[in-house]
Design an enzyme around this catalytic site. Structure first.
Site, short mmCIF file in Angstrom:
data_model
loop_
_atom_site.label_atom_id
_atom_site.label_comp_id
_atom_site.label_asym_id
_atom_site.label_seq_id
_atom_site.Cartn_x
_atom_site.Cartn_y
_atom_site.Cartn_z
N ASN A 32 -11.24 -0.34 5.07
CA ASN A 32 -10.12 -1.22 5.43
C ASN A 32 -9.80 -1.03 6.91
O ASN A 32 -9.84 0.08 7.42
CB ASN A 32 -8.88 -0.85 4.60
CG ASN A 32 -8.97 -1.38 3.18
OD1 ASN A 32 -9.16 -2.59 2.97
ND2 ASN A 32 -8.86 -0.50 2.20
N GLY B 221 -20.62 6.82 5.53
CA GLY B 221 -19.78 7.22 4.39
C GLY B 221 -20.47 6.89 3.08
O GLY B 221 -20.59 5.72 2.70
N ASP C 240 -7.43 4.48 -4.43
CA ASP C 240 -7.89 4.27 -3.05
C ASP C 240 -8.45 5.60 -2.57
O ASP C 240 -8.71 6.48 -3.39
CB ASP C 240 -6.70 3.80 -2.18
CG ASP C 240 -7.13 3.11 -0.89
OD1 ASP C 240 -8.04 3.60 -0.23
OD2 ASP C 240 -6.55 2.08 -0.55
N LYS D 147 0.85 -1.20 0.00
CA LYS D 147 0.00 0.00 0.00
C LYS D 147 0.88 1.24 0.00
O LYS D 147 2.01 1.19 0.49
CB LYS D 147 -0.87 0.01 1.26
CG LYS D 147 -2.16 0.78 1.11
CD LYS D 147 -3.27 -0.11 0.55
CE LYS D 147 -4.64 0.51 0.67
NZ LYS D 147 -5.71 -0.41 0.32
N ALA E 118 -17.11 -1.65 3.99
CA ALA E 118 -16.06 -1.61 2.97
C ALA E 118 -14.75 -1.05 3.49
O ALA E 118 -13.70 -1.28 2.89
CB ALA E 118 -16.52 -0.73 1.81
P1 NAD Z 1 -14.66 7.83 -0.95
O1 NAD Z 1 -13.58 8.81 -0.62
O2 NAD Z 1 -15.31 7.88 -2.27
O3 NAD Z 1 -15.84 7.95 0.16
C1 NAD Z 1 -15.63 8.15 1.51
C2 NAD Z 1 -16.88 8.85 2.05
O4 NAD Z 1 -16.79 8.90 3.47
C3 NAD Z 1 -17.00 10.30 1.56
O5 NAD Z 1 -18.32 10.55 1.15
C4 NAD Z 1 -16.64 11.13 2.81
O6 NAD Z 1 -17.30 12.40 2.84
C5 NAD Z 1 -17.15 10.20 3.90
N1 NAD Z 1 -16.56 10.43 5.21
C6 NAD Z 1 -15.29 10.78 5.54
N2 NAD Z 1 -15.16 10.87 6.87
C7 NAD Z 1 -16.35 10.54 7.39
C8 NAD Z 1 -16.85 10.42 8.72
N3 NAD Z 1 -16.07 10.67 9.78
N4 NAD Z 1 -18.14 10.06 8.91
C9 NAD Z 1 -18.94 9.81 7.84
N5 NAD Z 1 -18.53 9.90 6.56
C10 NAD Z 1 -17.25 10.26 6.35
O7 NAD Z 1 -14.02 6.39 -0.66
P2 NAD Z 1 -14.53 4.99 -1.21
O8 NAD Z 1 -13.78 4.64 -2.44
O9 NAD Z 1 -16.00 4.94 -1.19
O10 NAD Z 1 -13.95 4.01 -0.06
C11 NAD Z 1 -14.58 3.92 1.20
C12 NAD Z 1 -13.77 3.00 2.10
O11 NAD Z 1 -13.71 1.71 1.53
C13 NAD Z 1 -12.33 3.45 2.31
O12 NAD Z 1 -11.94 3.15 3.64
C14 NAD Z 1 -11.54 2.59 1.34
O13 NAD Z 1 -10.20 2.37 1.74
C15 NAD Z 1 -12.33 1.31 1.41
N6 NAD Z 1 -12.19 0.47 0.21
C16 NAD Z 1 -12.51 1.00 -1.01
C17 NAD Z 1 -12.35 0.20 -2.14
C18 NAD Z 1 -12.70 0.74 -3.50
O14 NAD Z 1 -12.75 -0.05 -4.45
N7 NAD Z 1 -12.98 2.04 -3.65
C19 NAD Z 1 -11.87 -1.12 -2.03
C20 NAD Z 1 -11.60 -1.63 -0.76
C21 NAD Z 1 -11.76 -0.82 0.35
C1 PPY Z 2 -8.00 -2.28 -1.74
O1 PPY Z 2 -8.76 -3.21 -2.10
O2 PPY Z 2 -7.92 -1.93 -0.54
C2 PPY Z 2 -7.17 -1.59 -2.72
O3 PPY Z 2 -6.22 -0.94 -2.35
C3 PPY Z 2 -7.53 -1.68 -4.15
C4 PPY Z 2 -6.49 -2.34 -4.97
C5 PPY Z 2 -6.55 -3.71 -5.14
C6 PPY Z 2 -5.62 -4.34 -5.95
C7 PPY Z 2 -4.65 -3.61 -6.58
C8 PPY Z 2 -4.58 -2.24 -6.39
C9 PPY Z 2 -5.51 -1.60 -5.61
#
Ligand code: NAD
Ligand code: PPY
Length: 361
Positions: free
Chosen positions: A266, A186, A119, A79, A264
């Protein structure tokens, strides 16, 4: 956190760099390359200290190793964290481009030991910019040949995890989300899609965010908004953290009024004790690195394994089966679901490592 603690880490590699011009600091951590080159997204955020950024990158890289293994993906875990001098919206375009170019240069120097992807606070367009300098990038825009955003597939995987959890809990004799109360924290790329999937399945939606526009959107769909401070104590069937990690420490675990946690974000649990408290209170916790693997399946499936969208969907649906296996190990061994998921990840990693060895010899 003390610097000694942040550096006393069992992963394979740490790269750090500071840019005095922008004030940004860069951390890349590779936890393991046992199953292949390491991969994991680039998170950009403001941190109180570089030590906190190091610690976060290490924990997130470790979660990626587990996620790849439990998902049967032949990749290691890594990461990157870009510790910004100010919150992301306060960084102007020119500064952001310079930061991305330096980050790409760091990745290029690792020569493939680490592959990045989108991310928190990084997008497919940012991946396109990184790709100008380095090829070790997942999730570029579809128009430019990448797999695009992984968020929708992540939401689909978490939805499968919710359905498997509903079956496991037999909520009031039900095995669907119909009639359940789901609290999504979120409403970003993943949380907003997840909320819609749950609503379509008949769940009553409670939501919270810090962004007023996202709350307006939720209002428009008839979701009920909960103030952030009330989230831990709001009664619900399923709590879905989809913002930041570390939201459940042992205090929050004692207060929580949910029957299950499936989200979702991490590293949802702030510490091991939180997992034990949830278990003691009969709150079912879906380990995040199992539930949120849909994004990794999309990126690695499309860009490394040559899967089409149907194959990605099949593997994403199987997240529910993996979780059911985790719950079964947890019940049989009388251990937390987090510990059970680590056992399953280790088994699957060992099986993949043996297959790789057999192929080579
Ligand atoms: P994003 O930035 O699009 O959304 C995050 C949301 O959370 C935003 O709307 C933000 O305003 C809100 N937020 C921030 N602080 C907050 C709080 N204290 N209370 C309530 N809401 C709050 O991110 P995302 O891509 O939707 O990812 C969300 C989470 O899922 C992250 O932790 C990310 O690491 C994890 N994740 C995402 C993916 C992916 O494919 N995008 C994959 C695995 C894990
Ligand atoms: C995650 O799933 O937390 C990621 O960071 C997304 C991702 C997964 C695999 C390759 C690169 C990024």
């Amino acid at each position: 956190m003390a610097i000694d603690d942040a550096l006393r880490w069992n992963g394979e590699l740490t790269l750090t760099r500071h840019d005095p011009h922008t004030g940004a600091s860069f951390v890349i951590r590779v936890d393991s390359t046992r199953l292949g080159q390491a991969a994991g997204g680039t998170r950009a955020a403001h941190y109180d200290s570089v030590t906190d950024a190091l610690d976060d990158a290490g924990r997130l890289a470790g979660a990626m190793t587990l996620k790849m293994a439990v998902s049967n993906l032949p990749m290691g875990g890594g990461k990157s964290v870009i510790a910004l001098p100010a919150p992301r919206p306060a960084i102007d375009d020119k500064t952001w481009t310079r930061i991305l170019r330096l980050h790409a240069d760091n990745i290029e120097r690792l020569n493939g030991a680490y592959w990045t992807g989108p991310d928190l606070n990084t997008t497919s367009a940012d991946m396109d910019t990184l790709y100008d300098t380095t090829e070790f990038v997942f999730g570029r825009s579809v128009d430019l040949g990448g797999a695009g955003s992984s968020a929708i597939n992540t939401a689909c995987g978490v939805f499968e995890a919710m359905k498997a959890t509903a079956v496991h809990r037999r909520f009031g004799g039900r095995n669907t989300l119909d009639g359940l109360t789901v609290l999504v924290q979120g409403l970003g790329a993943v949380g907003s899609h997840l909320a819609m999937l749950a609503a379509e399945a008949g769940a009553r939606l409670l939501v919270c965010d810090v962004d007023a526009d996202r709350l307006d959107w939720a209002h428009g769909l008839g979701f009920t908004v909960v103030a952030s401070a009330h989230v831990p104590t709001t009664p619900c069937d399923i709590f879905a953290p989809c913002a930041l990690g570390g939201v459940i420490d042992s205090v929050a675990a004692r207060e929580l009024r949910a029957a299950a946690v499936v989200g979702a974000a991490n590293n949802i649990l702030a510490d091991d004790r939180a997992g034990s408290v949830l278990r003691e209170r009969d709150i079912t916790y879906a380990p995040d690195f199992v539930a949120n693997a849909g994004g990794a399946l999309h990126l690695v499936g499309r860009e490394v394994l040559g899967w089409n969208t149907d194959t990605v969907e099949q593997h994403t649906k199987a997240i529910g089966d993996t979780l059911t296996e985790v719950y079964s190990i947890s019940d049989t061994e009388q251990i937390t679901t987090d510990a059970a998921a680590r056992i399953l990840a280790r088994r699957r990693a060992d099986a993949m490592a043996s297959a790789i060895t057999a192929e080579v010899s």
